[in-house]
Design a protein around this motif. Structure first.
Motif, PDB file in Angstrom:
ATOM      1  N   LEU A  76      50.601 -39.209  34.108  1.00  0.00           N
ATOM      2  CA  LEU A  76      49.804 -38.001  34.292  1.00  0.00           C
ATOM      3  C   LEU A  76      49.616 -37.722  35.784  1.00  0.00           C
ATOM      4  CD1 LEU A  76      47.099 -38.768  31.565  1.00  0.00           C
ATOM      5  CD2 LEU A  76      49.021 -37.156  31.382  1.00  0.00           C
ATOM      6  N   ILE A  77      50.030 -36.547  36.226  1.00  0.00           N
ATOM      7  CA  ILE A  77      49.969 -36.180  37.636  1.00  0.00           C
ATOM      8  C   ILE A  77      48.588 -35.602  37.960  1.00  0.00           C
ATOM      9  CG2 ILE A  77      51.003 -34.770  39.448  1.00  0.00           C
ATOM     10  CD1 ILE A  77      52.888 -36.852  38.363  1.00  0.00           C
ATOM     11  N   PRO A  78      47.937 -36.052  39.038  1.00  0.00           N
ATOM     12  CA  PRO A  78      46.648 -35.458  39.437  1.00  0.00           C
ATOM     13  C   PRO A  78      46.781 -33.956  39.665  1.00  0.00           C
ATOM     14  CG  PRO A  78      47.055 -37.499  40.646  1.00  0.00           C
ATOM     15  CD  PRO A  78      48.312 -37.194  39.900  1.00  0.00           C
ATOM     16  N   GLY A  79      45.828 -33.204  39.148  1.00  0.00           N
ATOM     17  CA  GLY A  79      45.849 -31.758  39.292  1.00  0.00           C
ATOM     18  C   GLY A  79      46.724 -31.044  38.294  1.00  0.00           C
ATOM     19  N   SER A  80      47.331 -31.774  37.368  1.00  0.00           N
ATOM     20  CA  SER A  80      48.210 -31.165  36.375  1.00  0.00           C
ATOM     21  C   SER A  80      47.450 -30.916  35.077  1.00  0.00           C
ATOM     22  CB  SER A  80      49.417 -32.070  36.093  1.00  0.00           C
ATOM     23  OG  SER A  80      48.997 -33.257  35.440  1.00  0.00           O
ATOM     24  N   VAL A  81      48.001 -30.014  34.266  1.00  0.00           N
ATOM     25  CA  VAL A  81      47.428 -29.712  32.957  1.00  0.00           C
ATOM     26  C   VAL A  81      48.509 -29.980  31.914  1.00  0.00           C
ATOM     27  CG1 VAL A  81      46.334 -27.980  31.500  1.00  0.00           C
ATOM     28  CG2 VAL A  81      45.954 -27.946  33.974  1.00  0.00           C
ATOM     29  N   THR A  82      48.225 -30.891  30.992  1.00  0.00           N
ATOM     30  CA  THR A  82      49.180 -31.286  29.958  1.00  0.00           C
ATOM     31  C   THR A  82      48.651 -30.894  28.599  1.00  0.00           C
ATOM     32  OG1 THR A  82      49.913 -33.179  31.291  1.00  0.00           O
ATOM     33  CG2 THR A  82      50.454 -33.206  28.940  1.00  0.00           C
ATOM     34  N   LEU A  83      49.462 -30.198  27.830  1.00  0.00           N
ATOM     35  CA  LEU A  83      49.094 -29.798  26.472  1.00  0.00           C
ATOM     36  C   LEU A  83      49.834 -30.686  25.485  1.00  0.00           C
ATOM     37  CD1 LEU A  83      47.735 -27.788  24.497  1.00  0.00           C
ATOM     38  CD2 LEU A  83      49.781 -26.352  24.700  1.00  0.00           C
ATOM     39  N   VAL A  84      49.086 -31.360  24.613  1.00  0.00           N
ATOM     40  CA  VAL A  84      49.654 -32.244  23.592  1.00  0.00           C
ATOM     41  C   VAL A  84      49.452 -31.587  22.235  1.00  0.00           C
ATOM     42  CG1 VAL A  84      49.584 -34.526  22.527  1.00  0.00           C
ATOM     43  CG2 VAL A  84      49.172 -34.282  24.984  1.00  0.00           C
ATOM     44  N   ALA A  85      50.551 -31.329  21.528  1.00  0.00           N
ATOM     45  CA  ALA A  85      50.478 -30.629  20.245  1.00  0.00           C
ATOM     46  C   ALA A  85      51.201 -31.427  19.170  1.00  0.00           C
ATOM     47  CB  ALA A  85      51.083 -29.226  20.369  1.00  0.00           C
ATOM     48  N   GLY A  86      50.772 -31.207  17.937  1.00  0.00           N
ATOM     49  CA  GLY A  86      51.393 -31.889  16.805  1.00  0.00           C
ATOM     50  C   GLY A  86      50.641 -31.575  15.530  1.00  0.00           C
ATOM     51  N   THR A  87      51.216 -31.937  14.410  1.00  0.00           N
ATOM     52  CA  THR A  87      50.587 -31.680  13.120  1.00  0.00           C
ATOM     53  C   THR A  87      49.369 -32.584  12.923  1.00  0.00           C
ATOM     54  OG1 THR A  87      52.089 -33.257  12.075  1.00  0.00           O
ATOM     55  CG2 THR A  87      52.748 -30.940  12.089  1.00  0.00           C
ATOM     56  N   PRO A  88      48.458 -32.223  12.028  1.00  0.00           N
ATOM     57  CA  PRO A  88      47.275 -33.063  11.784  1.00  0.00           C
ATOM     58  C   PRO A  88      47.670 -34.465  11.313  1.00  0.00           C
ATOM     59  CG  PRO A  88      46.967 -30.880  10.826  1.00  0.00           C
ATOM     60  CD  PRO A  88      48.395 -30.951  11.271  1.00  0.00           C
ATOM     61  N   GLY A  89      47.018 -35.463  11.888  1.00  0.00           N
ATOM     62  CA  GLY A  89      47.240 -36.843  11.483  1.00  0.00           C
ATOM     63  C   GLY A  89      48.446 -37.517  12.082  1.00  0.00           C
ATOM     64  N   VAL A  90      49.152 -36.856  12.989  1.00  0.00           N
ATOM     65  CA  VAL A  90      50.372 -37.442  13.537  1.00  0.00           C
ATOM     66  C   VAL A  90      50.077 -38.431  14.660  1.00  0.00           C
ATOM     67  CG1 VAL A  90      50.862 -35.761  15.361  1.00  0.00           C
ATOM     68  CG2 VAL A  90      52.757 -36.836  14.133  1.00  0.00           C
ATOM     69  N   ASP A 231      56.205 -38.276  10.411  1.00  0.00           N
ATOM     70  CA  ASP A 231      55.519 -38.248   9.128  1.00  0.00           C
ATOM     71  C   ASP A 231      54.284 -39.130   9.216  1.00  0.00           C
ATOM     72  OD1 ASP A 231      54.673 -38.326   6.506  1.00  0.00           O
ATOM     73  OD2 ASP A 231      56.662 -38.716   5.667  1.00  0.00           O
ATOM     74  N   ARG A 232      53.143 -38.585   8.819  1.00  0.00           N
ATOM     75  CA  ARG A 232      51.903 -39.359   8.889  1.00  0.00           C
ATOM     76  C   ARG A 232      51.955 -40.608   7.999  1.00  0.00           C
ATOM     77  NH1 ARG A 232      47.187 -35.778   6.383  1.00  0.00           N
ATOM     78  NH2 ARG A 232      48.329 -34.056   7.354  1.00  0.00           N
ATOM     79  N   HIS A 233      52.862 -40.610   7.016  1.00  0.00           N
ATOM     80  CA  HIS A 233      52.998 -41.754   6.116  1.00  0.00           C
ATOM     81  C   HIS A 233      54.048 -42.742   6.607  1.00  0.00           C
ATOM     82  CE1 HIS A 233      50.471 -39.491   3.396  1.00  0.00           C
ATOM     83  NE2 HIS A 233      51.342 -38.504   3.381  1.00  0.00           N
ATOM     84  N   HIS A 234      54.642 -42.453   7.754  1.00  0.00           N
ATOM     85  CA  HIS A 234      55.663 -43.324   8.339  1.00  0.00           C
ATOM     86  C   HIS A 234      55.179 -43.786   9.695  1.00  0.00           C
ATOM     87  CE1 HIS A 234      59.589 -44.663   9.896  1.00  0.00           C
ATOM     88  NE2 HIS A 234      59.952 -44.754   8.629  1.00  0.00           N
ATOM     89  N   GLN A 235      55.630 -44.945  10.122  1.00  0.00           N
ATOM     90  CA  GLN A 235      55.141 -45.538  11.371  1.00  0.00           C
ATOM     91  C   GLN A 235      55.715 -44.876  12.617  1.00  0.00           C
ATOM     92  OE1 GLN A 235      56.039 -49.746  11.014  1.00  0.00           O
ATOM     93  NE2 GLN A 235      54.055 -50.184  10.080  1.00  0.00           N
ATOM     94  N   ARG A 236      56.919 -44.325  12.529  1.00  0.00           N
ATOM     95  CA  ARG A 236      57.590 -43.845  13.744  1.00  0.00           C
ATOM     96  C   ARG A 236      57.046 -42.488  14.180  1.00  0.00           C
ATOM     97  NH1 ARG A 236      63.062 -44.958  13.038  1.00  0.00           N
ATOM     98  NH2 ARG A 236      62.480 -46.943  13.975  1.00  0.00           N
ATOM     99  N   ARG A 237      56.916 -42.333  15.498  1.00  0.00           N
ATOM    100  CA  ARG A 237      56.537 -41.064  16.111  1.00  0.00           C
ATOM    101  C   ARG A 237      57.538 -40.737  17.219  1.00  0.00           C
ATOM    102  NH1 ARG A 237      53.978 -41.598  12.205  1.00  0.00           N
ATOM    103  NH2 ARG A 237      51.721 -41.395  11.896  1.00  0.00           N
ATOM    104  N   VAL A 238      57.863 -39.465  17.342  1.00  0.00           N
ATOM    105  CA  VAL A 238      58.794 -38.999  18.372  1.00  0.00           C
ATOM    106  C   VAL A 238      58.032 -38.099  19.336  1.00  0.00           C
ATOM    107  CG1 VAL A 238      60.921 -37.739  18.855  1.00  0.00           C
ATOM    108  CG2 VAL A 238      60.728 -39.114  16.771  1.00  0.00           C
ATOM    109  N   VAL A 239      58.089 -38.428  20.617  1.00  0.00           N
ATOM    110  CA  VAL A 239      57.405 -37.663  21.656  1.00  0.00           C
ATOM    111  C   VAL A 239      58.452 -36.978  22.515  1.00  0.00           C
ATOM    112  CG1 VAL A 239      55.812 -37.743  23.606  1.00  0.00           C
ATOM    113  CG2 VAL A 239      55.481 -39.286  21.670  1.00  0.00           C
ATOM    114  N   THR A 240      58.283 -35.679  22.720  1.00  0.00           N
ATOM    115  CA  THR A 240      59.233 -34.934  23.537  1.00  0.00           C
ATOM    116  C   THR A 240      58.512 -33.847  24.311  1.00  0.00           C
ATOM    117  OG1 THR A 240      61.303 -33.663  23.513  1.00  0.00           O
ATOM    118  CG2 THR A 240      59.770 -33.296  21.712  1.00  0.00           C
TER     119      THR A 240
END
Length: 453
Positions: A76-90, A231-240
């Motif tokens: 996280l860069i100081p002074g930056s604004v990061t938006l994190v989005a995803g489905t509920p429960g992810v 998938d909220r029922h699966h362990q893996r998450r993909v971040v991009t």
């Protein structure tokens, strides 16, 4: 220079409204509202010589998750604004809270503003993520006014707002979560964060179509847009990242959700290849090159007799491209796929939308259609055109090197490709040549009985 929004002033009572209405809500007089021009105000800011601007404060804060740091270009860069989005429960809240706890554990003050949960709920989850530090502060409020006051006064270097979609500005008449509310919250919080050099993380909601809820301007306002999928029922998450002002966008990171929160997958390619199992019809490996790191994934296909109109169903791959590739197969190979339902998926919760996976999609479809499994050591890379020709793709050498690293020994690729030492290369220029080449690539240990449709 800032600007006060244009308003409409009632000539009878002096009431102001943001937009024109026929009757003044204050004095009930009709046709008394007149437009007042915008008033410009100067902030007094002056230009600075670029060489004199300090960059020492721009060193990123690590989130504690190696895959997330890589996607963000270091953290996280100081002074930056990061938006994190995803489905509920992810896992949006978990990932952001993990980052706050890790930054605080290194002696950097962090602040978490919870607009959806109570302080006790967030604190309980924070304890599961690791040892808490006195540098991590927590505040539960959905009031934008309270949040702005705290962010203006805090000494925290990292602030997490969970979520910006539920913040409410009492001065606005629009409902919570509406376009006006989300825009007002994001703009005012971002302005304070940039002015004070705070790394601001905004958690956002998504619509049923997968788009970020709120105004489109929200994505233009922030510096980085991070999607977390799975998938909220699966362990893996993909971040991009779909947008990143401090590095390349399109980077992909793989995480696993467990009892202690999210953890990074050290070698994503090896992990995805290890999940393939025995050789089965319809399974082919390919290599993605989203961002700076190649990623080996599995393309799976299923072909069944069509009942009515043939279906073309895609999961993790482009649906439009799948229909196009099916048409190319029928036009140039005459295999009879036009009378069958075709289902294609990219395993591992990863999205394979680049044209480089075309050759793997066609190979998987032919394997499933003929009922013959391909050798598990085969990797297919290449773009397929409407004429049936197979074209080269960017970074083919880098992709093949990654495939060889995880144990794939045979590559099917366009002419002109160069395979690393020890890897067998089969060059194919058309889909017709691919059809012939697949005969020699069948897995001799699996059942090769053809299943007629």
């Amino acid at each position: 220079m800032s600007s006060k929004p244009e308003a409409f002033l009632c000539s009878a009572c002096g009431n102001t409204e943001l937009r024109w209405v026929g009757r003044c809500p204050s004095c009930d007089q009709w046709n008394t509202l007149v437009e007042v021009g915008a008033v410009l105000e100067s902030s007094g800011e002056q230009p600075h010589v670029v060489q004199e601007v300090s960059v020492s404060e721009s060193l990123p804060y690590s989130t504690g998750l190696a895959e997330v740091d890589r996607v963000l270009g270091g953290g996280l860069i100081p002074g930056s604004v990061t938006l994190v989005a995803g489905t509920p429960g992810v896992g949006k809240s978990t990932m952001c809270l993990h980052a706050a706890v890790n930054v605080g554990s290194h002696g950097v003050s962090t602040l978490v503003i919870a607009a959806e949960e109570s302080e006790s709920q967030v604190a309980a989850r924070a304890r599961r993520l690791g040892s808490l530090s006195e540098h991590v502060s927590l505040m539960a409020t959905a009031s934008l006014g309270d949040a702005l006051r705290v962010v203006s006064e805090t000494t925290a270097k990292v602030v997490v707002v969970d979520s910006v979609s539920t913040m409410v500005d009492q001065s606005l008449r629009s409902p919570s979560g509406g376009v006006t509310q989300v825009r007002a919250a994001a703009e005012q919080l971002a302005a304070i964060a940039r002015k004070r050099g705070i790394a601001l993380v905004l958690v956002g909601h998504v619509t049923k179509d997968g788009d970020i809820a709120g105004p489109r301007a929200l994505e233009h306002l922030v510096d980085t847009v991070v999607y977390i999928e799975g998938d909220r029922h699966h362990q893996r998450r993909v971040v991009t990242t779909t947008k990143h002002r401090f590095g390349p966008s399109g980077e992909v990171g793989l995480l696993e959700m467990g009892p202690q929160g999210l953890t990074s997958i050290d070698d994503p390619s090896a992990a995805l290849v290890a999940e393939r199992g025995p050789a089965l019809p319809g399974s082919v490996a390919t290599v993605l090159a989203e961002g700076t790191r190649p990623l080996v994934v599995e393309i799976q296909a299923l072909v069944t007799p069509a009942v009515g109109t043939p279906a073309r169903v895609a999961q993790g791959v482009s649906a439009t491209r799948l229909r196009q590739l099916a048409a190319v197969l029928d036009a140039h190979c005459d295999v009879g796929l036009v009378r069958a339902d075709l289902f294609v998926a990219c395993s591992g919760a990863v999205r394979a939308t680049e044209p480089a996976v075309d050759l793997a999609v066609i190979a998987a479809a032919l394997s499933a259609f003929q009922g013959h499994a391909l050798d598990p050591g085969v990797v297919c890379i290449g773009e397929v055109g409407l004429t049936g020709s197979i074209k080269g793709v960017a970074g083919i050498t880098r992709r093949l090197e990654e495939a060889a690293r995880v144990g794939l020994v045979t590559a099917v690729a366009p002419p002109g490709s160069t395979a690393p030492e020890g890897m067998r290369l089969i060059s194919v220029a058309t889909v017709a040549e691919l059809l012939d080449a697949l005969v020699s690539l069948r897995d001799t240990k699996s059942d090769t009985t053809k299943r007629p449709l």
